[in-house]
Design an enzyme around this catalytic site. Sequence first.
Site, PDB file in Angstrom:
ATOM      1  N   ASP A   1      13.667   3.177  10.543  1.00 58.83           N
ATOM      2  CA  ASP A   1      12.766   2.353  11.346  1.00 58.83           C
ATOM      3  C   ASP A   1      11.921   3.296  12.191  1.00 58.83           C
ATOM      4  O   ASP A   1      12.438   3.948  13.107  1.00 58.83           O
ATOM      5  CB  ASP A   1      13.580   1.408  12.235  1.00 58.83           C
ATOM      6  CG  ASP A   1      12.715   0.461  13.056  1.00 58.83           C
ATOM      7  OD1 ASP A   1      11.504   0.721  13.191  1.00 58.83           O
ATOM      8  OD2 ASP A   1      13.260  -0.523  13.586  1.00 58.83           O
TER       9      ASP A   1
ATOM     10  N   TYR B   1      -2.491  -6.497  17.406  1.00 57.08           N
ATOM     11  CA  TYR B   1      -2.755  -5.783  16.154  1.00 57.08           C
ATOM     12  C   TYR B   1      -4.089  -5.049  16.212  1.00 57.08           C
ATOM     13  O   TYR B   1      -4.170  -3.856  15.878  1.00 57.08           O
ATOM     14  CB  TYR B   1      -2.742  -6.782  14.999  1.00 57.08           C
ATOM     15  CG  TYR B   1      -2.904  -6.144  13.643  1.00 57.08           C
ATOM     16  CD1 TYR B   1      -1.862  -5.433  13.065  1.00 57.08           C
ATOM     17  CD2 TYR B   1      -4.099  -6.268  12.935  1.00 57.08           C
ATOM     18  CE1 TYR B   1      -2.006  -4.850  11.817  1.00 57.08           C
ATOM     19  CE2 TYR B   1      -4.243  -5.699  11.683  1.00 57.08           C
ATOM     20  CZ  TYR B   1      -3.200  -4.988  11.126  1.00 57.08           C
ATOM     21  OH  TYR B   1      -3.350  -4.402   9.892  1.00 57.08           O
TER      22      TYR B   1
ATOM     23  N   ILE C   1       0.820  -1.210   0.000  1.00 58.73           N
ATOM     24  CA  ILE C   1       0.000   0.000   0.000  1.00 58.73           C
ATOM     25  C   ILE C   1       0.853   1.259   0.000  1.00 58.73           C
ATOM     26  O   ILE C   1       0.587   2.207  -0.741  1.00 58.73           O
ATOM     27  CB  ILE C   1      -0.958  -0.014   1.209  1.00 58.73           C
ATOM     28  CG1 ILE C   1      -1.996  -1.140   1.041  1.00 58.73           C
ATOM     29  CG2 ILE C   1      -1.657   1.330   1.364  1.00 58.73           C
ATOM     30  CD1 ILE C   1      -2.863  -1.360   2.268  1.00 58.73           C
TER      31      ILE C   1
END
Length: 254
Positions: A58, A151, A17
């Site tokens: 990161d 999540y 994405i």
Amino acid sequence: MSFQDKVVLVTGASSGIGAAIAIKFAEEGAKVAIVGRKKQKLEEVAKKCGNPLVLVSDVSKDADVKRIISETVRQFGKLDILINNAGIGGNVSILAENAMQTFDQVMATNLRSVVYLTNLAAPHIVKTKGNIINISSIAAYAIVGKETFSYCTSKAALDHFTRAVAQELAESGVRVNVINPGPVVTDFVMNMGATAEIQDAAWKHAATMTALKRVSVPEEIADLVLFTASDKARAITGSSFVSDNGSLLKFGTV
């Protein structure tokens, strides 16, 4: 939807994405800064983005977050649009010994990095009257699988963070919205250690779990992001856009 000379920062842009979003913005004339951990993949995306700023970083590391914002503004002189797309999975049982370790890792990338990037980027976006788009998931609405509490929690929190910041920044003319994709064919499954066969089976199974019996490709989400970032969506802030091929209909949560 021209974004000529707009400066767009996209995290998690090395594939899937994020890559699709960066490429589409570049095609519409934007100056793009792309962020990812994998240098080789990021450089491949860069070839399709004109002359982007490539930031191997990161987002779970504070020093990298600071560098992402400072180098983007130094390179382009401003920041118009922030796309917080970087995210990781991390299935673990609440009964597992490493439950908290996994939870902390997921929250660091999926939520804390977004908060910090927004904190540092917002003053620049206020100046340009730009906007922020966070990439969440239908996991914010429904439990999408066994042992996915980390999540799902991170994405639900991300949605609520989006609304809170949207309310605060509205008085400065800044819009903040969130996109909630359902299953999208990316390397997300592969990054969790799955083989090619397992990936193929996973996407086929995912299609059966949607009302439309299909899964999306990254470009579909990118199209929605560009609309939300454009002046065509100038009245929209604090909103969540679900693009899931009817997955939530199957879950029975809408």
